[in-house]
Design an enzyme around this catalytic site. Sequence first.
Site, short mmCIF file in Angstrom:
data_model
loop_
_atom_site.label_atom_id
_atom_site.label_comp_id
_atom_site.label_asym_id
_atom_site.label_seq_id
_atom_site.Cartn_x
_atom_site.Cartn_y
_atom_site.Cartn_z
CG ASP A 183 47.69 -23.08 23.01
OD1 ASP A 183 48.83 -23.43 22.69
OD2 ASP A 183 47.46 -22.23 23.90
CD GLU A 217 53.54 -22.15 25.76
OE1 GLU A 217 53.73 -21.01 25.31
OE2 GLU A 217 52.41 -22.56 26.14
CD GLU A 218 49.01 -23.08 27.47
OE1 GLU A 218 49.05 -21.89 27.84
OE2 GLU A 218 48.58 -23.44 26.37
CG ASP A 238 52.44 -22.11 20.84
OD1 ASP A 238 51.28 -22.57 20.76
OD2 ASP A 238 52.97 -21.80 21.92
#
Length: 340
Positions: A183, A217-218, A238
């Site tokens: 990820d 993004e995280e 994703d």
Amino acid sequence: MNTIIEDLVTLLNIKSPTGHTEAAIQFVASKFETMGLKTRLTNKGALIATLPGINDDAHITLSAHVDTLGAQVKEITADGSLKLTQIGGYAWTTIEGEHVTVETLDASFYTGSIITTVASSHVHGAKTNATERNENTLIVRIDEKVFTKQDVLDLGIRVGDFVHLDPRTVVSPSGFIKSRHLDDKACVVSLFGMAAYFVENNIKPAHTTHFFISNYEEVGHGASAAIPEKTVEFIAVDMAAPGSGQTSDEYSVTICAKDSSGPYDYELKKRLVTLAQENQIPFNIDIYPFYGSDGSAALRAGHDIRVGLIGPGVDASHSFERTHEDAIQATIDLGIAYLK
């Protein structure tokens, strides 16, 4: 696929926690530039690579994020251990026993391990199992002769320094890739595969296409800004999350219908499903109750775009993850069919 997996292994081993992704962005930029795509950096440090298309009036943007989970030094204790603050959302239990590298501001690196304050069952007995794993009970044991807080400070380690989780990447003969940080690096290399198809076959996608590599993004604001202004459709690429109650698996591409931010665009979802069916691409449709994406960030920021979400199934997401090359290939194939 061999090249894609080689690039994935290289990228997985480049340290890139949210907030410190420069090396990974540079690697990704070089891959796109080698294909002949023009690249540029946003003010926030994200990367945009552009592939000219037949229609230059309405653009398509596909995103994947290169930032990963990680940690920073929150506190240096009196005995020379480090307490952590998380980067991204994960269970503390998933990092116990992990090897780490602490990076100082002057680019010195020190290895260590994440252990509990009651790690030895020979010393602490039943308390070892009974102790909750959290920010107070998990520490970094540095691989240096340190006995006091001052010893650690003398190494140059300070509060705020990044603590990198070792990826421990393994590719099995059966096609599995197990590693931290799949990820979303599995999806970044999926974008490589999509772009390479058009370049190597000397054909243009139906629309000018941007590959947006986000770097926050995280923590929720990866693609909230700098989306190319002619973008009319946005596909977040994703990871899909297999598990109990889910339809996703490690061998297919998943088309996400809804996540915690709400439903994705209905017409775009239907088109992606039709493309997968017509091209005999293994796919699933799934919903994720504890999930957000670059698409979520873009919509919350007010962008007037249609948003969809696809990606390979990644088992044990935000833990020690695993996927299969079949899922990456299916994601590449659906992306190509969509862009054509």
